[in-house]
Design a protein around this motif. Structure first.
Motif, mmCIF file in Angstrom:
data_model
loop_
_atom_site.group_PDB
_atom_site.id
_atom_site.type_symbol
_atom_site.label_atom_id
_atom_site.label_comp_id
_atom_site.label_asym_id
_atom_site.label_seq_id
_atom_site.Cartn_x
_atom_site.Cartn_y
_atom_site.Cartn_z
ATOM 1 N N GLY A 57 0.774 -1.227 0.000
ATOM 2 C CA GLY A 57 0.000 0.000 0.000
ATOM 3 C C GLY A 57 0.808 1.280 0.000
ATOM 4 O O GLY A 57 0.280 2.340 -0.280
ATOM 5 N N GLY A 58 2.077 1.209 0.330
ATOM 6 C CA GLY A 58 2.906 2.405 0.391
ATOM 7 C C GLY A 58 3.453 2.795 -0.962
ATOM 8 O O GLY A 58 3.275 2.098 -1.960
ATOM 9 N N ALA A 59 4.130 3.919 -0.972
ATOM 10 C CA ALA A 59 4.684 4.447 -2.216
ATOM 11 C C ALA A 59 6.020 3.793 -2.533
ATOM 12 O O ALA A 59 6.752 3.395 -1.638
ATOM 13 C CB ALA A 59 4.859 5.960 -2.109
ATOM 14 N N TRP A 60 6.298 3.681 -3.838
ATOM 15 C CA TRP A 60 7.608 3.235 -4.276
ATOM 16 C C TRP A 60 8.132 4.232 -5.302
ATOM 17 O O TRP A 60 7.376 4.846 -6.033
ATOM 18 C CB TRP A 60 7.579 1.794 -4.776
ATOM 19 N N PRO A 61 9.462 4.423 -5.313
ATOM 20 C CA PRO A 61 10.043 5.472 -6.149
ATOM 21 C C PRO A 61 10.090 5.109 -7.632
ATOM 22 O O PRO A 61 9.923 3.952 -8.020
ATOM 23 C CB PRO A 61 11.459 5.622 -5.583
ATOM 24 N N ALA A 62 10.352 6.122 -8.432
ATOM 25 C CA ALA A 62 10.407 5.952 -9.882
ATOM 26 C C ALA A 62 11.408 4.880 -10.301
ATOM 27 O O ALA A 62 11.132 4.095 -11.218
ATOM 28 C CB ALA A 62 10.754 7.283 -10.550
ATOM 29 N N ALA A 63 12.555 4.810 -9.640
ATOM 30 C CA ALA A 63 13.564 3.807 -10.005
ATOM 31 C C ALA A 63 13.013 2.394 -9.810
ATOM 32 O O ALA A 63 13.261 1.505 -10.629
ATOM 33 C CB ALA A 63 14.831 4.009 -9.177
ATOM 34 N N ALA A 64 12.242 2.176 -8.751
ATOM 35 C CA ALA A 64 11.636 0.860 -8.528
ATOM 36 C C ALA A 64 10.541 0.587 -9.552
ATOM 37 O O ALA A 64 10.394 -0.541 -10.035
ATOM 38 C CB ALA A 64 11.073 0.770 -7.108
ATOM 39 N N ALA A 65 9.778 1.617 -9.906
ATOM 40 C CA ALA A 65 8.745 1.455 -10.932
ATOM 41 C C ALA A 65 9.366 1.122 -12.282
ATOM 42 O O ALA A 65 8.796 0.359 -13.065
ATOM 43 C CB ALA A 65 7.892 2.726 -11.023
ATOM 44 N N LEU A 66 10.539 1.662 -12.549
ATOM 45 C CA LEU A 66 11.276 1.323 -13.772
ATOM 46 C C LEU A 66 11.679 -0.149 -13.736
ATOM 47 O O LEU A 66 11.479 -0.880 -14.713
ATOM 48 C CB LEU A 66 12.505 2.216 -13.912
ATOM 49 N N ALA A 67 12.214 -0.589 -12.624
ATOM 50 C CA ALA A 67 12.615 -1.995 -12.481
ATOM 51 C C ALA A 67 11.408 -2.927 -12.583
ATOM 52 O O ALA A 67 11.513 -4.033 -13.124
ATOM 53 C CB ALA A 67 13.342 -2.202 -11.158
ATOM 54 N N ASP A 68 10.260 -2.482 -12.103
ATOM 55 C CA ASP A 68 9.030 -3.284 -12.169
ATOM 56 C C ASP A 68 8.468 -3.377 -13.585
ATOM 57 O O ASP A 68 7.699 -4.273 -13.890
ATOM 58 C CB ASP A 68 7.937 -2.676 -11.279
ATOM 59 N N GLY A 69 8.794 -2.412 -14.441
ATOM 60 C CA GLY A 69 8.242 -2.363 -15.792
ATOM 61 C C GLY A 69 7.093 -1.384 -15.946
ATOM 62 O O GLY A 69 6.571 -1.208 -17.047
ATOM 63 N N LEU A 70 6.677 -0.757 -14.860
ATOM 64 C CA LEU A 70 5.596 0.225 -14.939
ATOM 65 C C LEU A 70 6.041 1.483 -15.675
ATOM 66 O O LEU A 70 5.279 2.099 -16.411
ATOM 67 C CB LEU A 70 5.109 0.581 -13.525
ATOM 68 N N VAL A 71 7.290 1.858 -15.484
ATOM 69 C CA VAL A 71 7.866 3.053 -16.087
ATOM 70 C C VAL A 71 8.855 2.623 -17.172
ATOM 71 O O VAL A 71 9.572 1.634 -17.004
ATOM 72 C CB VAL A 71 8.574 3.909 -14.996
ATOM 73 N N ASP A 72 8.890 3.374 -18.264
ATOM 74 C CA ASP A 72 9.806 3.065 -19.355
ATOM 75 C C ASP A 72 11.122 3.831 -19.266
ATOM 76 O O ASP A 72 12.148 3.360 -19.755
ATOM 77 C CB ASP A 72 9.126 3.362 -20.699
ATOM 78 N N ARG A 73 11.074 5.003 -18.639
ATOM 79 C CA ARG A 73 12.294 5.796 -18.513
ATOM 80 C C ARG A 73 12.152 6.751 -17.344
ATOM 81 O O ARG A 73 11.097 7.331 -17.137
ATOM 82 C CB ARG A 73 12.540 6.571 -19.805
ATOM 83 N N VAL A 74 13.226 6.902 -16.586
ATOM 84 C CA VAL A 74 13.292 7.880 -15.506
ATOM 85 C C VAL A 74 14.224 8.993 -15.966
ATOM 86 O O VAL A 74 15.302 8.728 -16.499
ATOM 87 C CB VAL A 74 13.810 7.251 -14.190
ATOM 88 N N ALA A 75 13.787 10.231 -15.776
ATOM 89 C CA ALA A 75 14.564 11.390 -16.215
ATOM 90 C C ALA A 75 14.728 12.373 -15.062
ATOM 91 O O ALA A 75 13.919 12.385 -14.128
ATOM 92 C CB ALA A 75 13.859 12.077 -17.377
ATOM 93 N N ALA A 76 15.758 13.177 -15.152
ATOM 94 C CA ALA A 76 15.932 14.255 -14.185
ATOM 95 C C ALA A 76 14.697 15.154 -14.244
ATOM 96 O O ALA A 76 14.076 15.309 -15.305
ATOM 97 C CB ALA A 76 17.187 15.052 -14.513
ATOM 98 N N CYS A 77 14.330 15.714 -13.117
ATOM 99 C CA CYS A 77 13.108 16.523 -13.041
ATOM 100 C C CYS A 77 13.059 17.621 -14.094
ATOM 101 O O CYS A 77 12.010 17.865 -14.686
ATOM 102 C CB CYS A 77 12.964 17.113 -11.642
ATOM 103 N N ASP A 78 14.177 18.260 -14.364
ATOM 104 C CA ASP A 78 14.188 19.358 -15.328
ATOM 105 C C ASP A 78 14.279 18.880 -16.784
ATOM 106 O O ASP A 78 14.206 19.688 -17.701
ATOM 107 C CB ASP A 78 15.309 20.353 -15.011
ATOM 108 N N GLU A 79 14.401 17.579 -17.001
ATOM 109 C CA GLU A 79 14.510 17.038 -18.360
ATOM 110 C C GLU A 79 13.325 16.167 -18.758
ATOM 111 O O GLU A 79 13.256 15.695 -19.891
ATOM 112 C CB GLU A 79 15.785 16.198 -18.479
ATOM 113 N N VAL A 80 12.383 15.946 -17.853
ATOM 114 C CA VAL A 80 11.319 14.977 -18.096
ATOM 115 C C VAL A 80 10.458 15.340 -19.306
ATOM 116 O O VAL A 80 10.092 14.468 -20.102
ATOM 117 C CB VAL A 80 10.475 14.746 -16.816
ATOM 118 N N ASP A 81 10.141 16.613 -19.503
ATOM 119 C CA ASP A 81 9.329 17.005 -20.659
ATOM 120 C C ASP A 81 10.060 16.771 -21.978
ATOM 121 O O ASP A 81 9.470 16.270 -22.942
ATOM 122 C CB ASP A 81 8.895 18.468 -20.545
#
Length: 189
Positions: A98-122
């Motif tokens: 039920g708790g939150a997991w960070p973007a890096a973990a979501a990337l490892a899980d396959g939910l996220v395709d790419r993690v970017a620096a906050c100022d580069e995400v767009d």
């Protein structure tokens, strides 16, 4: 996700759940490439909205959570889309915790395709969509329909909507949601 404030006020849970399921299916089957750009926190149905997209770009500070079980719900509507991206056991554990997991973990899980620096995400998202725009619209639509058909996505989303509506009609679930809405005290504390 679902407008939980409407649920608390007594709105038709079935209609709300059906509307979310239809939205997710339309997003998943859109005849053009779709992208989710995630910054900050995304929870519950918002995680499903991201999973429905063709590409998910997350900022380094993004966090994902599936807190539904803590309210007496399950992420039933978004489950088919999550299972397209995340292994069942990993997904089960994320929802149980039920708790939150960070973007890096979501990337490892396959939910996220790419993690970017906050100022580069767009910029990263624009580049990813640029690469996905090359096929013809008709071909994209046919491919998305074919891959959704093999999973019977429409039927799975409808079943999830029914399960969610039944859970939302439960008095204890509504009390938990109302307490969270009024007091800001999540049931996981």
């Amino acid at each position: 996700g679902l407008d939980l404030e409407q649920v608390i006020r007594g709105a038709d849970a079935g209609a709300l759940a059906d509307a979310l399921a239809k939205l997710l299916l339309a997003l998943r089957l859109a005849p053009v490439p779709t992208a989710a750009v995630v910054t900050g926190e995304v929870k519950g149905g918002g995680v499903g909205l991201a999973a429905a997209c063709d590409v998910v770009i997350a900022a380094e500070d993004a966090e994902f959570a599936l807190p539904e079980l803590l309210f007496g719900l399950t992420p039933a509507i978004i489950l088919p889309l999550l299972l397209e991206r995340v292994a069942p056991q990993r997904l089960r554990l994320r929802a149980l915790a039920g708790g939150a997991w960070p973007a890096a973990a979501a990337l490892a899980d396959g939910l996220v395709d790419r993690v970017a620096a906050c100022d580069e995400v767009d910029a990263v998202a624009r580049a990813a969509l640029g690469a996905l725009r090359r096929p013809r619209r008709e071909t994209v639509a046919a491919w998305k329909a074919l891959t959704a058909e093999s999973a019977d996505l429409a039927a799975d989303l409808k079943r999830g909507a029914r399960l969610t509506a039944a859970a939302l009609d439960d008095g204890d679930t509504r009390r938990r949601l109302d307490a969270f809405h009024r007091e800001g005290a999540p049931p996981w504390l």
